[in-house]
Design a protein around this motif. Structure first.
Motif, PDB file in Angstrom:
ATOM      1  N   HIS A 185      50.655 -14.950  68.749  1.00 54.55           N
ATOM      2  CA  HIS A 185      51.757 -14.027  69.036  1.00 54.55           C
ATOM      3  C   HIS A 185      52.166 -14.124  70.497  1.00 54.55           C
ATOM      4  CE1 HIS A 185      51.639 -11.148  65.359  1.00 54.55           C
ATOM      5  NE2 HIS A 185      51.669 -12.408  65.020  1.00 54.55           N
ATOM      6  N   GLU A 194      33.822 -13.057  62.254  1.00 55.71           N
ATOM      7  CA  GLU A 194      34.964 -13.798  61.706  1.00 55.71           C
ATOM      8  C   GLU A 194      36.260 -13.015  61.883  1.00 55.71           C
ATOM      9  OE1 GLU A 194      34.059 -14.714  57.633  1.00 55.71           O
ATOM     10  OE2 GLU A 194      32.457 -16.097  58.185  1.00 55.71           O
ATOM     11  N   ALA A 195      36.208 -11.712  61.627  1.00 54.82           N
ATOM     12  CA  ALA A 195      37.399 -10.878  61.770  1.00 54.82           C
ATOM     13  C   ALA A 195      37.853 -10.836  63.231  1.00 54.82           C
ATOM     14  CB  ALA A 195      37.122  -9.460  61.261  1.00 54.82           C
ATOM     15  N   ALA A 196      36.906 -10.771  64.152  1.00 54.66           N
ATOM     16  CA  ALA A 196      37.251 -10.740  65.572  1.00 54.66           C
ATOM     17  C   ALA A 196      37.880 -12.058  66.017  1.00 54.66           C
ATOM     18  CB  ALA A 196      36.005 -10.437  66.408  1.00 54.66           C
ATOM     19  N   GLU A 247      39.506 -14.182  64.095  1.00 54.35           N
ATOM     20  CA  GLU A 247      40.839 -14.235  63.483  1.00 54.35           C
ATOM     21  C   GLU A 247      41.826 -13.371  64.256  1.00 54.35           C
ATOM     22  OE1 GLU A 247      42.887 -12.836  59.341  1.00 54.35           O
ATOM     23  OE2 GLU A 247      40.960 -13.845  59.178  1.00 54.35           O
ATOM     24  N   LYS A 248      41.411 -12.177  64.642  1.00 56.48           N
ATOM     25  CA  LYS A 248      42.270 -11.275  65.407  1.00 56.48           C
ATOM     26  C   LYS A 248      42.650 -11.906  66.745  1.00 56.48           C
ATOM     27  CE  LYS A 248      43.962  -7.230  66.747  1.00 56.48           C
ATOM     28  NZ  LYS A 248      45.192  -6.689  66.263  1.00 56.48           N
ATOM     29  N   ALA A 249      41.686 -12.539  67.412  1.00 53.08           N
ATOM     30  CA  ALA A 249      41.954 -13.187  68.695  1.00 53.08           C
ATOM     31  C   ALA A 249      42.916 -14.358  68.526  1.00 53.08           C
ATOM     32  CB  ALA A 249      40.644 -13.656  69.331  1.00 53.08           C
ATOM     33  N   GLN A 250      42.759 -15.121  67.449  1.00 50.51           N
ATOM     34  CA  GLN A 250      43.661 -16.254  67.206  1.00 50.51           C
ATOM     35  C   GLN A 250      45.079 -15.762  66.937  1.00 50.51           C
ATOM     36  OE1 GLN A 250      41.528 -18.131  63.973  1.00 50.51           O
ATOM     37  NE2 GLN A 250      40.504 -19.573  65.344  1.00 50.51           N
ATOM     38  N   ILE A 251      45.207 -14.701  66.161  1.00 51.57           N
ATOM     39  CA  ILE A 251      46.529 -14.135  65.870  1.00 51.57           C
ATOM     40  C   ILE A 251      47.169 -13.621  67.159  1.00 51.57           C
ATOM     41  CG2 ILE A 251      47.708 -12.202  64.739  1.00 51.57           C
ATOM     42  CD1 ILE A 251      45.718 -12.660  62.374  1.00 51.57           C
ATOM     43  N   ALA A 252      46.394 -12.934  67.984  1.00 60.49           N
ATOM     44  CA  ALA A 252      46.919 -12.426  69.252  1.00 60.49           C
ATOM     45  C   ALA A 252      47.379 -13.574  70.146  1.00 60.49           C
ATOM     46  CB  ALA A 252      45.854 -11.587  69.963  1.00 60.49           C
ATOM     47  N   ARG A 253      46.616 -14.661  70.180  1.00 59.43           N
ATOM     48  CA  ARG A 253      46.983 -15.827  70.987  1.00 59.43           C
ATOM     49  C   ARG A 253      48.288 -16.435  70.479  1.00 59.43           C
ATOM     50  NH1 ARG A 253      46.332 -20.920  69.952  1.00 59.43           N
ATOM     51  NH2 ARG A 253      44.760 -20.572  68.363  1.00 59.43           N
TER      52      ARG A 253
END
Length: 95
Positions: A47, A35-37, A39-45
């Motif tokens: 940004h 889940e954390a990974a 979320e991190k990928a979605q935030i990076a996308r």
């Protein structure tokens, strides 16, 4: 969905924090990390999309009105850095 196995290395205190968070949520550690990974990928996308939109707006503005004054470029850059949409990399428009 087929799951793929990954291996990560973390310091002991991070391992403890991850396990505690997983236990608190009543989930396996792997589910919490996945889940954390995601979320991190979605935030990076998001940004990346924000940075691309900012570059596009700058290019559009400059094609219509000429180069933005340096003071205004610096204010825009500072704003994007403060919002987390830009890191310390040099910033320029395309074209």
């Amino acid at each position: 969905m087929t799951a793929r196995k990954l291996s990560i290395s973390v310091p002991p205190e991070v391992e403890e924090a991850i396990k505690a968070a997983a236990a608190e949520e009543g989930k396996p550690v792997s589910a919490c990390l996945a889940e954390a990974a995601v979320e991190k990928a979605q935030i990076a996308r998001l940004h990346a999309q924000g940075r691309a939109a900012a570059r596009e707006l700058m290019a559009e503005y400059e094609s219509e009105h000429g180069k933005l004054p340096e003071e205004s470029r610096q204010r825009a850059r500072q704003f994007l850095m403060e919002t987390g949409l830009l890191d310390d990399e040099p910033w320029s428009t395309v074209g």
